[in-house]
Motif scaffolding. Structure first.
Motif, PDB file in Angstrom:
ATOM      1  N   ASP A 160       0.817  -1.216   0.000  1.00  0.00           N
ATOM      2  CA  ASP A 160       0.000   0.000   0.000  1.00  0.00           C
ATOM      3  C   ASP A 160       0.851   1.268   0.000  1.00  0.00           C
ATOM      4  O   ASP A 160       0.475   2.277  -0.601  1.00  0.00           O
ATOM      5  N   ILE A 161       1.964   1.198   0.691  1.00  0.00           N
ATOM      6  CA  ILE A 161       2.856   2.365   0.769  1.00  0.00           C
ATOM      7  C   ILE A 161       4.265   1.890   1.127  1.00  0.00           C
ATOM      8  O   ILE A 161       4.431   0.930   1.891  1.00  0.00           O
ATOM      9  N   SER A 162       5.273   2.510   0.549  1.00  0.00           N
ATOM     10  CA  SER A 162       6.667   2.174   0.841  1.00  0.00           C
ATOM     11  C   SER A 162       7.236   3.156   1.861  1.00  0.00           C
ATOM     12  O   SER A 162       6.855   4.332   1.881  1.00  0.00           O
ATOM     13  N   ILE A 163       8.136   2.646   2.695  1.00  0.00           N
ATOM     14  CA  ILE A 163       8.763   3.471   3.735  1.00  0.00           C
ATOM     15  C   ILE A 163      10.271   3.363   3.593  1.00  0.00           C
ATOM     16  O   ILE A 163      10.821   2.269   3.422  1.00  0.00           O
ATOM     17  N   ILE A 164      10.962   4.494   3.691  1.00  0.00           N
ATOM     18  CA  ILE A 164      12.426   4.494   3.730  1.00  0.00           C
ATOM     19  C   ILE A 164      12.871   5.398   4.871  1.00  0.00           C
ATOM     20  O   ILE A 164      12.338   6.488   5.072  1.00  0.00           O
ATOM     21  N   GLY A 165      13.845   4.910   5.653  1.00  0.00           N
ATOM     22  CA  GLY A 165      14.338   5.667   6.799  1.00  0.00           C
ATOM     23  C   GLY A 165      15.728   6.226   6.558  1.00  0.00           C
ATOM     24  O   GLY A 165      16.205   6.307   5.422  1.00  0.00           O
ATOM     25  N   PHE A 166      16.396   6.580   7.668  1.00  0.00           N
ATOM     26  CA  PHE A 166      17.731   7.171   7.567  1.00  0.00           C
ATOM     27  C   PHE A 166      18.506   6.804   8.830  1.00  0.00           C
ATOM     28  O   PHE A 166      18.062   7.106   9.932  1.00  0.00           O
ATOM     29  N   ASP A 167      19.641   6.138   8.677  1.00  0.00           N
ATOM     30  CA  ASP A 167      20.598   5.821   9.755  1.00  0.00           C
ATOM     31  C   ASP A 167      21.075   4.381   9.690  1.00  0.00           C
ATOM     32  O   ASP A 167      22.194   4.090  10.054  1.00  0.00           O
ATOM     33  N   ASN A 168      20.201   3.445   9.303  1.00  0.00           N
ATOM     34  CA  ASN A 168      20.510   2.016   9.304  1.00  0.00           C
ATOM     35  C   ASN A 168      20.856   1.517  10.708  1.00  0.00           C
ATOM     36  O   ASN A 168      21.879   0.870  10.931  1.00  0.00           O
TER      37      ASN A 168
END
Length: 200
Positions: A160-168
């Motif tokens: 339904d929706i993609s998510i991308i973060g920051f830091d790993n």
């Protein structure tokens, strides 16, 4: 102050919340300080950090190359947090470069409680649901909190929706589904800080 009492004569400081005063005080007292992941604007304190603007740009580029054209960016009210501002600037540069529509939320209420997304913020995020294909968040913690909240509302990721973060951060691998994220080479940055101490 407790650390100074232990007669430590140099500091590597890693922090996210805006707490510059103590670092500036140490520096003015002539105690060597190196910042990792942060930079204090207008202060001559050595710092080791990535190009956050470029990294954020490439996060949007990654989504663009996956076919995403409507991307919501969620960040905090960055004030003097230059690294967070740089990520925001990288997002703006990318949407201008790829000629995308700007969708962003700048919240006053997420810097210290990212895993617990409040209802007001979540309602604002949901208001974009029919307009966007993906969400880019300024930290992994916020992305993980968002994934948990979306799943409770039976919103599927990435269907339904993609998510991308920051830091790993390490939690990125343990969330279901595993979080796509932009990596910071923290071990290398820490090692560089130790090497830099030998030069100041």
């Amino acid at each position: 102050y407790r650390l100074q009492k232990k007669r430590l004569d140099r500091f590597i400081v890693v922090y996210r919340i805006n707490n510059d005063g103590y670092v500036i005080k140490l520096n003015k007292e002539g105690i060597p300080v190196i910042l990792v992941l942060r930079k204090i604007i207008k202060e001559k304190i050595p710092s080791i950090l990535i190009d956050n603007m470029k990294a954020a740009f490439h996060s949007i580029k990654y989504l663009y190359e996956k076919g995403h054209r409507n991307i919501l960016y969620i960040t905090c009210n960055f004030n003097n947090l230059n690294t967070i501002k740089d990520r925001h600037d990288g997002y703006l540069e990318a949407i201008n470069f790829f000629k995308l529509k700007k969708y962003e939320i700048i919240s006053d209420n997420i810097l210290t409680r990212e895993l617990e997304i409040n209802e007001k913020l979540f309602e604002e995020i949901l208001s974009y649901k029919e307009k966007i294909e993906s969400i880019f968040t300024y930290t992994d913690l916020l992305a993980i909190g968002l994934i948990k909240k979306l799943k409770k509302h039976e919103i599927k990721i990435p269907e339904d929706i993609s998510i991308i973060g920051f830091d790993n951060i390490i939690l990125s691998d343990f969330i279901d589904p595993p979080l796509t994220t932009t990596k910071q080479p923290k071990k290398l940055m820490g090692a560089l800080a130790v090497v830099l101490f030998n030069k100041i």
